[in-house]
Design an enzyme around this catalytic site. Structure first.
Site, PDB file in Angstrom:
ATOM      1  N   ASP A  60       0.921  -1.277   0.130  1.00  0.00           N
ATOM      2  CA  ASP A  60       0.029   0.067  -0.101  1.00  0.00           C
ATOM      3  C   ASP A  60       0.849   1.136   0.062  1.00  0.00           C
ATOM      4  O   ASP A  60       2.084   1.164   0.699  1.00  0.00           O
ATOM      5  CB  ASP A  60      -0.923  -0.058   1.194  1.00  0.00           C
ATOM      6  CG  ASP A  60      -1.829   1.186   1.239  1.00  0.00           C
ATOM      7  OD1 ASP A  60      -2.436   1.416  -0.036  1.00  0.00           O
ATOM      8  OD2 ASP A  60      -2.107   1.606   2.450  1.00  0.00           O
ATOM      9  N   GLY A  61       0.282   2.132  -0.549  1.00  0.00           N
ATOM     10  CA  GLY A  61       1.092   3.734  -0.622  1.00  0.00           C
ATOM     11  C   GLY A  61       1.626   4.097  -1.759  1.00  0.00           C
ATOM     12  O   GLY A  61       2.201   5.303  -1.697  1.00  0.00           O
ATOM     13  N   ARG A  77      -0.006   7.677  -2.974  1.00  0.00           N
ATOM     14  CA  ARG A  77       0.180   8.793  -2.133  1.00  0.00           C
ATOM     15  C   ARG A  77       1.615   8.991  -2.141  1.00  0.00           C
ATOM     16  O   ARG A  77       2.162  10.058  -2.118  1.00  0.00           O
ATOM     17  CB  ARG A  77      -0.085   8.233  -0.685  1.00  0.00           C
ATOM     18  CG  ARG A  77      -1.649   8.523  -0.470  1.00  0.00           C
ATOM     19  CD  ARG A  77      -2.159   7.677   0.780  1.00  0.00           C
ATOM     20  NE  ARG A  77      -2.238   6.336   0.413  1.00  0.00           N
ATOM     21  CZ  ARG A  77      -2.205   5.378   1.443  1.00  0.00           C
ATOM     22  NH1 ARG A  77      -1.995   5.746   2.710  1.00  0.00           N
ATOM     23  NH2 ARG A  77      -2.453   4.235   1.101  1.00  0.00           N
ATOM     24  N   TRP A  78       2.609   8.051  -2.393  1.00  0.00           N
ATOM     25  CA  TRP A  78       3.944   8.277  -2.226  1.00  0.00           C
ATOM     26  C   TRP A  78       4.446   9.160  -3.464  1.00  0.00           C
ATOM     27  O   TRP A  78       4.991  10.235  -3.404  1.00  0.00           O
ATOM     28  CB  TRP A  78       4.716   7.193  -2.584  1.00  0.00           C
ATOM     29  CG  TRP A  78       6.333   7.259  -2.511  1.00  0.00           C
ATOM     30  CD1 TRP A  78       7.091   6.959  -1.594  1.00  0.00           C
ATOM     31  CD2 TRP A  78       7.110   7.295  -3.938  1.00  0.00           C
ATOM     32  NE1 TRP A  78       8.491   7.075  -2.152  1.00  0.00           N
ATOM     33  CE2 TRP A  78       8.270   7.336  -3.353  1.00  0.00           C
ATOM     34  CE3 TRP A  78       6.713   7.494  -5.277  1.00  0.00           C
ATOM     35  CZ2 TRP A  78       9.406   7.242  -4.320  1.00  0.00           C
ATOM     36  CZ3 TRP A  78       7.726   7.507  -6.142  1.00  0.00           C
ATOM     37  CH2 TRP A  78       9.181   7.583  -5.541  1.00  0.00           C
ATOM     38  N   ARG A 101       0.324   9.279 -10.128  1.00  0.00           N
ATOM     39  CA  ARG A 101       0.193   8.306  -9.477  1.00  0.00           C
ATOM     40  C   ARG A 101       0.787   6.947 -10.046  1.00  0.00           C
ATOM     41  O   ARG A 101       1.349   6.100  -9.230  1.00  0.00           O
ATOM     42  CB  ARG A 101      -1.303   7.681  -9.078  1.00  0.00           C
ATOM     43  CG  ARG A 101      -1.955   8.787  -8.077  1.00  0.00           C
ATOM     44  CD  ARG A 101      -3.539   8.517  -8.196  1.00  0.00           C
ATOM     45  NE  ARG A 101      -3.735   7.120  -7.871  1.00  0.00           N
ATOM     46  CZ  ARG A 101      -3.656   6.642  -6.338  1.00  0.00           C
ATOM     47  NH1 ARG A 101      -3.661   7.655  -5.331  1.00  0.00           N
ATOM     48  NH2 ARG A 101      -4.294   5.336  -6.072  1.00  0.00           N
ATOM     49  N   HIS A 131       3.494   3.743  -8.747  1.00  0.00           N
ATOM     50  CA  HIS A 131       3.388   2.182  -9.075  1.00  0.00           C
ATOM     51  C   HIS A 131       4.686   1.462  -9.445  1.00  0.00           C
ATOM     52  O   HIS A 131       5.341   0.579  -9.312  1.00  0.00           O
ATOM     53  CB  HIS A 131       2.025   1.851  -9.743  1.00  0.00           C
ATOM     54  CG  HIS A 131       0.945   2.317  -9.237  1.00  0.00           C
ATOM     55  ND1 HIS A 131       0.238   1.630  -8.068  1.00  0.00           N
ATOM     56  CD2 HIS A 131      -0.241   3.018  -9.634  1.00  0.00           C
ATOM     57  CE1 HIS A 131      -0.727   2.300  -7.769  1.00  0.00           C
ATOM     58  NE2 HIS A 131      -1.155   3.078  -8.671  1.00  0.00           N
ATOM     59  N   ASN A 149      -9.985  -2.858  -7.311  1.00  0.00           N
ATOM     60  CA  ASN A 149      -8.966  -1.803  -8.084  1.00  0.00           C
ATOM     61  C   ASN A 149      -9.677  -1.568  -9.263  1.00  0.00           C
ATOM     62  O   ASN A 149      -9.213  -0.655  -9.887  1.00  0.00           O
ATOM     63  CB  ASN A 149      -7.282  -2.401  -7.942  1.00  0.00           C
ATOM     64  CG  ASN A 149      -6.951  -2.182  -6.664  1.00  0.00           C
ATOM     65  OD1 ASN A 149      -6.072  -2.883  -6.503  1.00  0.00           O
ATOM     66  ND2 ASN A 149      -7.326  -1.264  -5.775  1.00  0.00           N
ATOM     67  N   ARG A 200     -10.863   1.929 -10.137  1.00  0.00           N
ATOM     68  CA  ARG A 200     -10.177   3.100 -10.004  1.00  0.00           C
ATOM     69  C   ARG A 200     -10.247   3.639 -11.515  1.00  0.00           C
ATOM     70  O   ARG A 200     -10.755   3.158 -12.516  1.00  0.00           O
ATOM     71  CB  ARG A 200      -8.632   2.648  -9.725  1.00  0.00           C
ATOM     72  CG  ARG A 200      -8.533   2.291  -8.309  1.00  0.00           C
ATOM     73  CD  ARG A 200      -6.947   2.197  -8.268  1.00  0.00           C
ATOM     74  NE  ARG A 200      -6.805   2.202  -6.670  1.00  0.00           N
ATOM     75  CZ  ARG A 200      -5.535   2.134  -6.010  1.00  0.00           C
ATOM     76  NH1 ARG A 200      -4.353   2.204  -6.777  1.00  0.00           N
ATOM     77  NH2 ARG A 200      -5.706   1.796  -4.650  1.00  0.00           N
ATOM     78  N   ARG A 205      -5.575  -1.787   8.217  1.00  0.00           N
ATOM     79  CA  ARG A 205      -6.724  -2.340   7.470  1.00  0.00           C
ATOM     80  C   ARG A 205      -6.132  -3.577   7.047  1.00  0.00           C
ATOM     81  O   ARG A 205      -4.984  -3.679   6.331  1.00  0.00           O
ATOM     82  CB  ARG A 205      -7.455  -1.596   6.644  1.00  0.00           C
ATOM     83  CG  ARG A 205      -8.133  -0.633   6.973  1.00  0.00           C
ATOM     84  CD  ARG A 205      -9.223   0.299   6.166  1.00  0.00           C
ATOM     85  NE  ARG A 205      -8.294   0.619   4.780  1.00  0.00           N
ATOM     86  CZ  ARG A 205      -7.554   1.700   4.788  1.00  0.00           C
ATOM     87  NH1 ARG A 205      -7.655   2.824   5.604  1.00  0.00           N
ATOM     88  NH2 ARG A 205      -6.898   2.069   3.445  1.00  0.00           N
TER      89      ARG A 205
END
Length: 262
Positions: A28-29, A32-33, A41, A45, A76, A79, A202
């Protein structure tokens, strides 16, 4: 930058103690990274793919039996189409670029989930690598693709319902092992450790049945920054925990003493 000598020493320390048989990672992340750095985004990935390569290599070196990576969930698909398309391109790129390394290192590639929903240009290299690595005896690398824990449980329940309808099994005789035999993870070792990155608390529909007795670690680092040292520290943390499975500490100590004397 990680120091190779320090990482090597850490690997040796981890090898000295009992390893989890099967580790699952909720990666995860990524998005946001990237956003925190003003990047698209998809760049998160892409950087996350480098973490996949590095963590897989160190997992193989220390001797893990099985590593399962939550690469793409059933949810997903909702998205933005551009992001989904980019993720599919990165997945294909990984399967093609890592083909030789996976085979050369004795890794067996596995995939779980509703894989038939993946586009053909991903399914083809995925199936090729699954077939060509099927006889490898090293670590099993499982990619959870178009995967959801609830979806897996529904699939298993349907399979058992069909078996009951065909008269192959009586409902009152269904046992845990019968249900497990219908899961997509059948044949994999029991799940001992689940790691989630990015500081979120989570489990996000990941390996719901299998997680019953797994240790959980929530790492406060985004997946693109989760490399060898972070993974090894998680293994060390696992090794420091007492695995009781419903027993008391005193019972565990007695069992360990008996095993040592045997």
């Amino acid at each position: 930058m990680e120091r190779p000598a320090a990482i090597s020493a850490l690997e040796q320390q981890v090898k000295l103690r009992a390893l989890p048989r099967h580790v699952g990672i909720i990666m995860d992340g990524n998005g946001r990274w990237a956003e925190m750095r003003g990047l698209p985004r998809l760049e998160g990935h892409r950087e996350g793919s480098a973490s996949v390569r590095e963590v897989t290599r160190v997992a193989r070196r220390v001797g893990l039996s099985a590593l399962t990576l939550y690469a793409f969930s059933s949810q997903n698909w909702a998205r933005p189409a551009e992001e989904v398309a980019g993720l599919m391109d990165l997945l294909r790129e990984f399967l093609v670029s890592e083909y030789s390394e996976i085979l050369d290192n004795g890794i067996r590639l596995n995939a779980i989930g509703e894989v038939d929903k993946l586009p053909r240009f991903v399914r083809d290299p995925l199936e090729r690598l699954r077939v060509d690595s099927a006889h490898n005896q090293g670590m099993v690398l499982t990619l959870a693709l178009s995967y959801g824990g609830r979806e897996e449980l529904v699939h298993a329940a349907r399979q058992l319902a069909h078996a009951v309808a065909r008269g192959e099994v009586a409902p009152e005789r269904i046992a845990e092992q019968d249900f497990e035999a219908q899961l997509w993870t059948r044949g994999l070792p029991p799940l001992d450790l689940v790691v989630r990155t990015s500081g979120e608390f989570r489990i996000s529909n990941f390996l719901l049945w299998q997680m019953a007795y797994a240790e959980l670690i929530f790492a406060d680092v985004a997946w693109p920054d989760f490399r060898s040292e972070a993974f090894l520290r998680c293994l060390q943390q696992y090794q420091q925990r007492e695995r009781r499975f419903g027993l008391t500490s005193a019972q565990i100590q007695v069992e360990e003493t008996q095993r040592a004397k045997a």
